[in-house]
Motif scaffolding. Structure first.
Motif, PDB file in Angstrom:
ATOM      1  N   ARG A  27       0.585  -1.361  -0.176  1.00  0.00           N
ATOM      2  CA  ARG A  27      -0.335   0.146   0.074  1.00  0.00           C
ATOM      3  C   ARG A  27       0.993   0.797  -0.086  1.00  0.00           C
ATOM      4  O   ARG A  27       0.511   2.385  -0.819  1.00  0.00           O
ATOM      5  CB  ARG A  27      -0.555   0.059   1.305  1.00  0.00           C
ATOM      6  CG  ARG A  27      -2.038  -0.627   0.813  1.00  0.00           C
ATOM      7  CD  ARG A  27      -2.748  -1.308   2.313  1.00  0.00           C
ATOM      8  NE  ARG A  27      -4.251  -1.494   2.178  1.00  0.00           N
ATOM      9  CZ  ARG A  27      -5.255  -1.277   1.302  1.00  0.00           C
ATOM     10  NH1 ARG A  27      -5.859  -0.520   0.990  1.00  0.00           N
ATOM     11  NH2 ARG A  27      -6.459  -2.610   2.181  1.00  0.00           N
ATOM     12  N   TYR A  29       4.063   0.968  -1.165  1.00  0.00           N
ATOM     13  CA  TYR A  29       4.523   1.697  -2.876  1.00  0.00           C
ATOM     14  C   TYR A  29       3.749   2.163  -3.845  1.00  0.00           C
ATOM     15  O   TYR A  29       4.029   2.832  -4.160  1.00  0.00           O
ATOM     16  CB  TYR A  29       4.420   0.179  -2.953  1.00  0.00           C
ATOM     17  CG  TYR A  29       6.230  -0.910  -2.227  1.00  0.00           C
ATOM     18  CD1 TYR A  29       7.237   0.149  -1.883  1.00  0.00           C
ATOM     19  CD2 TYR A  29       6.459  -1.872  -2.528  1.00  0.00           C
ATOM     20  CE1 TYR A  29       8.385   0.140  -1.478  1.00  0.00           C
ATOM     21  CE2 TYR A  29       6.828  -2.340  -1.929  1.00  0.00           C
ATOM     22  CZ  TYR A  29       8.065  -1.742  -1.084  1.00  0.00           C
ATOM     23  OH  TYR A  29       8.924  -2.014  -0.511  1.00  0.00           O
ATOM     24  N   ILE A  30       2.172   1.541  -3.662  1.00  0.00           N
ATOM     25  CA  ILE A  30       1.174   2.918  -4.249  1.00  0.00           C
ATOM     26  C   ILE A  30       1.652   4.111  -3.762  1.00  0.00           C
ATOM     27  O   ILE A  30       1.101   4.309  -4.864  1.00  0.00           O
ATOM     28  CB  ILE A  30      -0.116   1.445  -4.804  1.00  0.00           C
ATOM     29  CG1 ILE A  30      -0.135   0.304  -5.012  1.00  0.00           C
ATOM     30  CG2 ILE A  30      -1.016   3.098  -4.781  1.00  0.00           C
ATOM     31  CD1 ILE A  30      -1.280  -0.550  -3.620  1.00  0.00           C
ATOM     32  N   LEU A  35       4.221   1.678  -7.676  1.00  0.00           N
ATOM     33  CA  LEU A  35       3.618  -0.019  -8.510  1.00  0.00           C
ATOM     34  C   LEU A  35       1.804   0.537  -9.163  1.00  0.00           C
ATOM     35  O   LEU A  35       1.579   2.229  -7.873  1.00  0.00           O
ATOM     36  CB  LEU A  35       2.951  -0.276  -6.312  1.00  0.00           C
ATOM     37  CG  LEU A  35       4.282  -1.148  -6.802  1.00  0.00           C
ATOM     38  CD1 LEU A  35       3.469  -2.666  -5.739  1.00  0.00           C
ATOM     39  CD2 LEU A  35       4.657  -2.264  -8.065  1.00  0.00           C
ATOM     40  N   GLU A  36       1.813   0.272  -9.668  1.00  0.00           N
ATOM     41  CA  GLU A  36       0.389   0.344 -10.238  1.00  0.00           C
ATOM     42  C   GLU A  36      -1.077  -0.468  -9.899  1.00  0.00           C
ATOM     43  O   GLU A  36      -0.806  -1.395 -10.021  1.00  0.00           O
ATOM     44  CB  GLU A  36       0.637   0.611 -11.664  1.00  0.00           C
ATOM     45  CG  GLU A  36       1.523   1.996 -12.095  1.00  0.00           C
ATOM     46  CD  GLU A  36       1.196   1.824 -14.141  1.00  0.00           C
ATOM     47  OE1 GLU A  36       0.517   2.435 -14.525  1.00  0.00           O
ATOM     48  OE2 GLU A  36       2.503   1.081 -14.311  1.00  0.00           O
ATOM     49  N   ALA A  37      -1.699   0.556  -9.067  1.00  0.00           N
ATOM     50  CA  ALA A  37      -3.151  -0.174  -8.884  1.00  0.00           C
ATOM     51  C   ALA A  37      -4.179   0.084  -9.685  1.00  0.00           C
ATOM     52  O   ALA A  37      -4.080   1.294 -10.028  1.00  0.00           O
ATOM     53  CB  ALA A  37      -3.496  -0.300  -6.850  1.00  0.00           C
ATOM     54  N   ILE A  47      -3.179  -4.862  -8.228  1.00  0.00           N
ATOM     55  CA  ILE A  47      -1.913  -4.437  -8.050  1.00  0.00           C
ATOM     56  C   ILE A  47      -1.516  -4.820 -10.215  1.00  0.00           C
ATOM     57  O   ILE A  47      -2.010  -5.897 -10.206  1.00  0.00           O
ATOM     58  CB  ILE A  47      -0.986  -4.567  -7.465  1.00  0.00           C
ATOM     59  CG1 ILE A  47      -1.280  -4.025  -6.551  1.00  0.00           C
ATOM     60  CG2 ILE A  47       0.519  -4.209  -7.853  1.00  0.00           C
ATOM     61  CD1 ILE A  47      -2.011  -4.708  -5.397  1.00  0.00           C
ATOM     62  N   SER A  51       3.643  -3.938 -13.597  1.00  0.00           N
ATOM     63  CA  SER A  51       4.116  -2.599 -12.242  1.00  0.00           C
ATOM     64  C   SER A  51       4.736  -3.703 -11.428  1.00  0.00           C
ATOM     65  O   SER A  51       6.203  -3.177 -11.120  1.00  0.00           O
ATOM     66  CB  SER A  51       3.404  -1.879 -12.116  1.00  0.00           C
ATOM     67  OG  SER A  51       2.688  -2.194 -10.836  1.00  0.00           O
TER      68      SER A  51
END
Length: 65
Positions: A27, A29-30, A35-37, A47, A51
């Motif tokens: 979470r 990292y998002i 990261l793409e979520a 996620i 990514s």
């Protein structure tokens, strides 16, 4: 002609397992944009698998790749 889905989405738990971190770290990292979520409802977060692969490739250690 139906469109072919080429993108894969994974759960927070699966992403955490792949990165060997906690779901809380995923979470983070998002939130940091690492990261793409995608939100698929009020509570459902997924996620993008590509990514995760980019994230791993961007963080090599020593000569290992």
């Amino acid at each position: 002609m139906p469109a072919t889905l080429t993108r894969r989405l994974v759960t927070l738990a699966d992403a955490a397992d792949a990165l060997a971190v906690s779901t809380r770290t995923v979470r983070r990292y998002i939130a940091d944009g690492q990261l793409e979520a995608v939100r698929l409802g009020r509570k459902t977060l997924r996620i993008k698998a590509d990514s995760i692969e980019r994230f791993i490739d961007a963080k090599p250690v020593g000569n290992w790749r």
